[in-house]
Motif scaffolding. Structure first.
Motif, PDB file in Angstrom:
ATOM      1  N   ALA A 172       1.134  16.823   3.808  1.00 42.49           N
ATOM      2  CA  ALA A 172       0.798  16.465   2.426  1.00 42.49           C
ATOM      3  C   ALA A 172       0.103  15.104   2.356  1.00 42.49           C
ATOM      4  CB  ALA A 172       2.064  16.443   1.570  1.00 42.49           C
ATOM      5  N   PHE A 173       0.470  14.189   3.243  1.00 43.03           N
ATOM      6  CA  PHE A 173      -0.176  12.875   3.244  1.00 43.03           C
ATOM      7  C   PHE A 173      -1.646  13.001   3.620  1.00 43.03           C
ATOM      8  CE2 PHE A 173       4.061  10.691   4.434  1.00 43.03           C
ATOM      9  CZ  PHE A 173       4.486  10.817   3.123  1.00 43.03           C
ATOM     10  N   ALA A 176      -3.546  14.546   0.734  1.00 34.00           N
ATOM     11  CA  ALA A 176      -3.721  13.574  -0.341  1.00 34.00           C
ATOM     12  C   ALA A 176      -4.879  12.647   0.004  1.00 34.00           C
ATOM     13  CB  ALA A 176      -2.438  12.775  -0.550  1.00 34.00           C
ATOM     14  N   LEU A 180      -8.805  12.400  -1.681  1.00 33.59           N
ATOM     15  CA  LEU A 180      -9.305  11.187  -2.326  1.00 33.59           C
ATOM     16  C   LEU A 180     -10.626  10.740  -1.721  1.00 33.59           C
ATOM     17  CD1 LEU A 180      -5.895   9.373  -2.640  1.00 33.59           C
ATOM     18  CD2 LEU A 180      -7.325  10.135  -4.522  1.00 33.59           C
ATOM     19  N   GLY A 181     -11.138  11.551  -0.801  1.00 27.60           N
ATOM     20  CA  GLY A 181     -12.447  11.249  -0.238  1.00 27.60           C
ATOM     21  C   GLY A 181     -12.417  10.518   1.082  1.00 27.60           C
ATOM     22  N   ARG A 190      -5.424   4.864   8.468  1.00 28.17           N
ATOM     23  CA  ARG A 190      -4.646   4.234   7.393  1.00 28.17           C
ATOM     24  C   ARG A 190      -3.319   4.907   7.112  1.00 28.17           C
ATOM     25  NH1 ARG A 190      -9.056   1.952   3.288  1.00 28.17           N
ATOM     26  NH2 ARG A 190     -10.739   1.754   4.787  1.00 28.17           N
ATOM     27  N   ILE A 191      -3.230   6.198   7.397  1.00 28.11           N
ATOM     28  CA  ILE A 191      -2.016   6.929   7.021  1.00 28.11           C
ATOM     29  C   ILE A 191      -1.266   7.462   8.240  1.00 28.11           C
ATOM     30  CG2 ILE A 191      -1.111   8.878   5.707  1.00 28.11           C
ATOM     31  CD1 ILE A 191      -2.299   6.683   3.970  1.00 28.11           C
ATOM     32  N   ASN A 195       2.221   5.586  10.424  1.00 32.70           N
ATOM     33  CA  ASN A 195       3.484   6.272  10.246  1.00 32.70           C
ATOM     34  C   ASN A 195       3.956   7.018  11.486  1.00 32.70           C
ATOM     35  OD1 ASN A 195       4.378   5.993   7.321  1.00 32.70           O
ATOM     36  ND2 ASN A 195       2.196   6.383   7.160  1.00 32.70           N
ATOM     37  N   LYS A 290       8.170   4.311   5.125  1.00 33.63           N
ATOM     38  CA  LYS A 290       7.992   4.370   3.681  1.00 33.63           C
ATOM     39  C   LYS A 290       8.271   5.737   3.072  1.00 33.63           C
ATOM     40  CE  LYS A 290       5.637   0.240   2.956  1.00 33.63           C
ATOM     41  NZ  LYS A 290       4.722   0.046   4.075  1.00 33.63           N
ATOM     42  N   TRP A 291       8.797   6.670   3.862  1.00 37.23           N
ATOM     43  CA  TRP A 291       9.169   7.920   3.184  1.00 37.23           C
ATOM     44  C   TRP A 291      10.448   8.487   3.736  1.00 37.23           C
ATOM     45  CZ3 TRP A 291       6.040   8.655   7.465  1.00 37.23           C
ATOM     46  CH2 TRP A 291       6.372   9.721   8.295  1.00 37.23           C
TER      47      TRP A 291
ATOM     48  N   PHE B  95      -1.662  17.443  -6.898  1.00 35.93           N
ATOM     49  CA  PHE B  95      -0.988  18.538  -6.211  1.00 35.93           C
ATOM     50  C   PHE B  95       0.321  18.920  -6.891  1.00 35.93           C
ATOM     51  CE2 PHE B  95      -3.856  16.554  -3.330  1.00 35.93           C
ATOM     52  CZ  PHE B  95      -4.289  17.538  -2.460  1.00 35.93           C
ATOM     53  N   ASN B  99       2.531  13.770  -4.295  1.00 34.42           N
ATOM     54  CA  ASN B  99       2.380  13.340  -2.899  1.00 34.42           C
ATOM     55  C   ASN B  99       1.762  11.951  -2.794  1.00 34.42           C
ATOM     56  OD1 ASN B  99      -0.129  14.072  -3.766  1.00 34.42           O
ATOM     57  ND2 ASN B  99      -0.685  15.233  -1.969  1.00 34.42           N
ATOM     58  N   PRO B 100       2.478  10.945  -3.322  1.00 30.86           N
ATOM     59  CA  PRO B 100       1.966   9.586  -3.134  1.00 30.86           C
ATOM     60  C   PRO B 100       1.871   9.298  -1.635  1.00 30.86           C
ATOM     61  CG  PRO B 100       4.269   9.537  -3.817  1.00 30.86           C
ATOM     62  CD  PRO B 100       3.805  10.955  -3.937  1.00 30.86           C
ATOM     63  N   LEU B 101       0.921   8.477  -1.271  1.00 33.93           N
ATOM     64  CA  LEU B 101       0.784   8.120   0.142  1.00 33.93           C
ATOM     65  C   LEU B 101       1.911   7.169   0.526  1.00 33.93           C
ATOM     66  CD1 LEU B 101      -3.039   7.686  -0.081  1.00 33.93           C
ATOM     67  CD2 LEU B 101      -1.861   9.363   1.340  1.00 33.93           C
ATOM     68  N   PRO B 102       2.285   7.136   1.797  1.00 36.37           N
ATOM     69  CA  PRO B 102       3.390   6.271   2.221  1.00 36.37           C
ATOM     70  C   PRO B 102       2.967   4.804   2.233  1.00 36.37           C
ATOM     71  CG  PRO B 102       2.464   7.409   4.103  1.00 36.37           C
ATOM     72  CD  PRO B 102       1.753   7.930   2.904  1.00 36.37           C
ATOM     73  N   LEU B 103       2.614   4.321   1.065  1.00 40.02           N
ATOM     74  CA  LEU B 103       2.145   2.940   0.902  1.00 40.02           C
ATOM     75  C   LEU B 103       2.828   2.394  -0.345  1.00 40.02           C
ATOM     76  CD1 LEU B 103      -1.667   3.749   1.223  1.00 40.02           C
ATOM     77  CD2 LEU B 103      -0.256   2.752   3.023  1.00 40.02           C
ATOM     78  N   TYR B 111      -6.167   3.048  -3.118  1.00 36.40           N
ATOM     79  CA  TYR B 111      -6.583   3.744  -1.889  1.00 36.40           C
ATOM     80  C   TYR B 111      -8.021   4.265  -1.984  1.00 36.40           C
ATOM     81  CZ  TYR B 111      -6.112   6.640   2.285  1.00 36.40           C
ATOM     82  OH  TYR B 111      -6.277   7.196   3.524  1.00 36.40           O
ATOM     83  N   ALA B 112      -8.257   5.109  -2.976  1.00 35.62           N
ATOM     84  CA  ALA B 112      -9.593   5.692  -3.101  1.00 35.62           C
ATOM     85  C   ALA B 112     -10.621   4.611  -3.464  1.00 35.62           C
ATOM     86  CB  ALA B 112      -9.600   6.792  -4.159  1.00 35.62           C
ATOM     87  N   PRO B 150       7.595   0.681  -2.250  1.00 39.88           N
ATOM     88  CA  PRO B 150       7.025   1.925  -1.729  1.00 39.88           C
ATOM     89  C   PRO B 150       6.932   2.954  -2.856  1.00 39.88           C
ATOM     90  CG  PRO B 150       8.917   1.213  -0.413  1.00 39.88           C
ATOM     91  CD  PRO B 150       8.865   0.311  -1.604  1.00 39.88           C
ATOM     92  N   ILE B 152       7.215   5.938  -2.852  1.00 40.24           N
ATOM     93  CA  ILE B 152       8.175   7.027  -2.720  1.00 40.24           C
ATOM     94  C   ILE B 152       9.488   6.704  -3.430  1.00 40.24           C
ATOM     95  CG2 ILE B 152       9.494   6.462  -0.630  1.00 40.24           C
ATOM     96  CD1 ILE B 152       7.453   9.635  -1.166  1.00 40.24           C
ATOM     97  N   ARG B 166      -4.219   7.182  -9.273  1.00 41.03           N
ATOM     98  CA  ARG B 166      -5.012   6.773  -8.105  1.00 41.03           C
ATOM     99  C   ARG B 166      -6.372   7.455  -8.080  1.00 41.03           C
ATOM    100  NH1 ARG B 166      -1.510   9.966  -3.485  1.00 41.03           N
ATOM    101  NH2 ARG B 166      -2.217  12.027  -4.076  1.00 41.03           N
ATOM    102  N   LEU B 167      -6.562   8.484  -8.906  1.00 40.58           N
ATOM    103  CA  LEU B 167      -7.869   9.137  -8.970  1.00 40.58           C
ATOM    104  C   LEU B 167      -8.834   8.337  -9.827  1.00 40.58           C
ATOM    105  CD1 LEU B 167      -6.640  12.760  -9.740  1.00 40.58           C
ATOM    106  CD2 LEU B 167      -7.310  11.844  -7.514  1.00 40.58           C
TER     107      LEU B 167
END
Ligand SMILES: Nc1ncnc2c1ncn2[C@@H]1O[C@H](COP(=O)(O)OP(=O)(O)O)[C@@H](O)[C@H]1O
Ligand SMILES: [Mg+2]
Lengths: 291, 257
Positions: A172-173, A176, A180-181, A190-191, A195, A290-291, B95, B99-103, B111-112, B150, B152, B166-167
């Motif tokens: 899912a990360f 996502a 976002l491009g 970055r992701i 992790n 972070k998760w 979605f 599903n936030p990013l782990p940030l 982010y974007a 975070p 999450i 975030r979009l």
């Protein structure tokens, strides 16, 4: 009807339950026992020779006296060379396989090859090292040839453990991030990597600790029984702890009894220290997750 | 880019296969600019597939094949020369599971923005972007103190709003939402629906929902799909009162599950 009391059947099941649990416990204890015995014996019989002087001086008098300094330094050289080669290659390959490779026949074949490579006995790697690095590439018996042989041997395990760490990052990360491009690489950078880095490093360090003890792959490719000097570069031969242990245990007459135990104790301490570092590191990084 | 005359999304003759299985069959659809269009239909009828074809996120599956055309603001998104990064900047996606990013919350919002900006932006610029986006999703007052936490750690409702927030900094014109409320409790659902309704006008929104009440309450037009085909497309008021097709009526009245 029912008074919630145990019936004959319940009692039989409970007896079996206790029996099975006991059996598994015994098996587990038997597993730990050899480790404890080995460590205990080594510490008991080898501790008397361990001293700073032992670690930092050359063997003397036909290797029956003195220290293990050149072997210790040599092991660090060998592991260093193996790491410098296998980690970047292995991590890159794992990233490719996990993040880029399409699901097709080629990818499946590569995966199969990696698994099989991980099962190749180390003596076979040794012979491969002689053929490929010592003779074909003409590196001679040297730290380079021995380190590369170790690297080849550790590569599949580095790849597999790294790939597992990468796969543990939820899909899912990635979605996502892509949605976002972000490009594949931006997403990895970055992701995915931030992790999975704890898992990757843990795997790598555990692998190193295995490399430290290998004897066969370095024996014909770059390690020597005895050398009166320290290696100055990757073109030199070197002594190594594992081979030194073999030598003083079986090849040299009149070795004091405690000496091989001291060498073994040093070797296993090195491994344990590395494992401890790996575990501590993992706990540190997991705390930041972070998760 | 946004010409109000043109449709926001124009799908024509779209077929899509997963391997041998055809998931979309001759889909023709015109999604109006600035409106909320609800996409309804039983599980497995291809709603997510259609959404994921529009921003081409399904492409990483090597076995997906598409024919026909999808245009966003008159531009063919399936064309060879389309840069996915640009497409996804224009077409945002929310979605089913938040599903936030782990940030951190802040880094999620940025982010974007950072991806598409290239080069570094100043702290002040970024602060403004964060405040703007979070304000737009009605989250700013609530989480302004928690920007460095975070993401999450937020509640699911806050997470989903963050995923919408975030979009916004890259100024998309189309938002695709795949059952954005299905992981939320009724109260949170209502809050997110309200938000979606507020974003209407500035954004063209295509939203998949399983919740008939939601479709009815919070959309301008509705599209009913069945087994990979579009069965009916009408004004929401019309479809829910006088559906033209028997299948539509059956579904709306809950005879499909
Ligand atoms: N990744 C996939 N691979 C193969 N088949 C898929 C995949 N995703 C969805 N499908 C199939 O395509 C059909 C439509 O799925 P989907 O678009 O997820 O439906 P919905 O969102 O309307 O519930 C289903 O029959 C589903 O099994
Ligand atoms: Mg779906």
């Amino acid at each position: 009807m029912s008074s919630f009391r145990a019936t004959e059947l319940d009692r039989r099941n409970q007896r079996r339950e206790r029996w099975v649990r006991g059996l598994f416990l015994v098996m587990t204890l038997m597993l730990i026992l050899p480790v404890l015995i080995i460590l205990g014996t080594l510490a008991w019989r080898g501790h008397s020779v361990i001293s700073l002087d032992f670690l930092l001086s050359f063997p003397t008098n036909g290797m029956t006296e003195g220290g293990i300094f050149p072997a210790l330094v040599g092991t660090l050289w060998l592991v260093g060379v193996a790491l410098v080669v296998s980690v970047p290659m292995g991590v890159a390959a794992a990233i490719y396989l996990s993040e880029y490779a399409p699901e097709n026949l080629l990818t499946r074949s590569i995966n199969l090859a990696i698994i099989n490579l991980a099962g190749v006995p180390s003596i076979v790697h040794a012979l491969f090292g002689v053929g490929a690095f010592v003779l074909f590439f003409n590196f001679g018996t040297s730290i380079l040839a021995a380190g590369l042989t170790l690297a080849v041997m550790t590569l599949p395990v580095v790849i597999v453990s790294t790939r597992e760490s990468l796969q543990a990052v939820p899909q899912a990360f990635r979605e996502a991030s892509w949605s976002l491009g972000a490009t594949r690489w931006q997403t990895i950078r970055r992701i995915v990597l931030p992790n999975s880095v704890s898992g990757i490093l843990t795997g790598v360090i555990l692998e190193v600790s295995r490399t430290v003890g290998e004897t066969a792959p370095i024996m014909f490719t770059g390690a020597a029984f005895f050398l009166p000097f320290l290696p100055l570069g990757v073109g030199d031969q070197t002594m190594a702890l594992s081979l030194h242990l073999f030598t003083v245990s079986t090849q040299v007459p009149n070795v004091p009894e405690a000496l091989p135990f001291g060498v073994a104790l040093t070797l296993i301490s090195l491994v344990l220290i590395l494992n401890a570092v790996s575990i501590a590191f993992r706990m540190y990084l997991r705390g930041k997750k972070k998760w | 880019m946004a010409e109000s005359r043109k449709a926001a999304i124009e799908v024509s003759g779209l077929n899509l296969w997963y391997g041998d299985f055809q998931a979309l069959e001759d889909v023709n659809l015109s999604i109006k600019h600035g409106q909320v269009t609800a996409l309804i239909g039983p599980s497995g009828c291809g709603k997510s597939t259609l959404l994921r074809a529009i921003n081409r996120i399904n492409e990483r599956l090597g076995y997906v094949r598409t024919t026909g055309s999808i245009e966003v603001h008159g531009q063919d998104v399936l064309a060879e020369e389309v840069e996915l990064t640009q497409l996804r900047k224009e077409v945002g996606m929310v979605f089913q599971r938040p599903n936030p990013l782990p940030l951190s919350v802040r880094d999620n919002v940025l982010y974007a923005y950072r991806l598409h900006r290239g080069g570094r932006s100043s702290r002040r610029e970024e602060d403004e972007v964060v405040e703007g986006a979070l304000t737009q999703v009605l989250l700013w007052d609530q989480i302004r103190e928690r920007l460095d936490h975070p993401a999450i750690d937020l509640s699911l409702e806050e997470q989903q709003k963050l995923c919408i927030a975030r979009l916004l900094p890259v100024k998309p014109s189309v938002l695709l939402m795949d059952e954005p409320c299905s992981a939320l409790d009724p109260e949170a659902t209502e809050a997110v629906e309200d938000l979606i309704w507020q974003l209407r006008g500035e954004y063209s929104i295509l939203i998949v929902t399983h919740n008939m009440a939601q479709a009815r309450r919070a959309s301008d037009e509705s599209v009913f799909m069945l087994m990979g085909k579009v069965v009916e497309h009408a004004l929401t008021g019309q479809m829910f009162v006088t559906p033209k097709n028997k299948e539509t009526a059956d579904y709306i009245e809950g005879r499909y599950g």
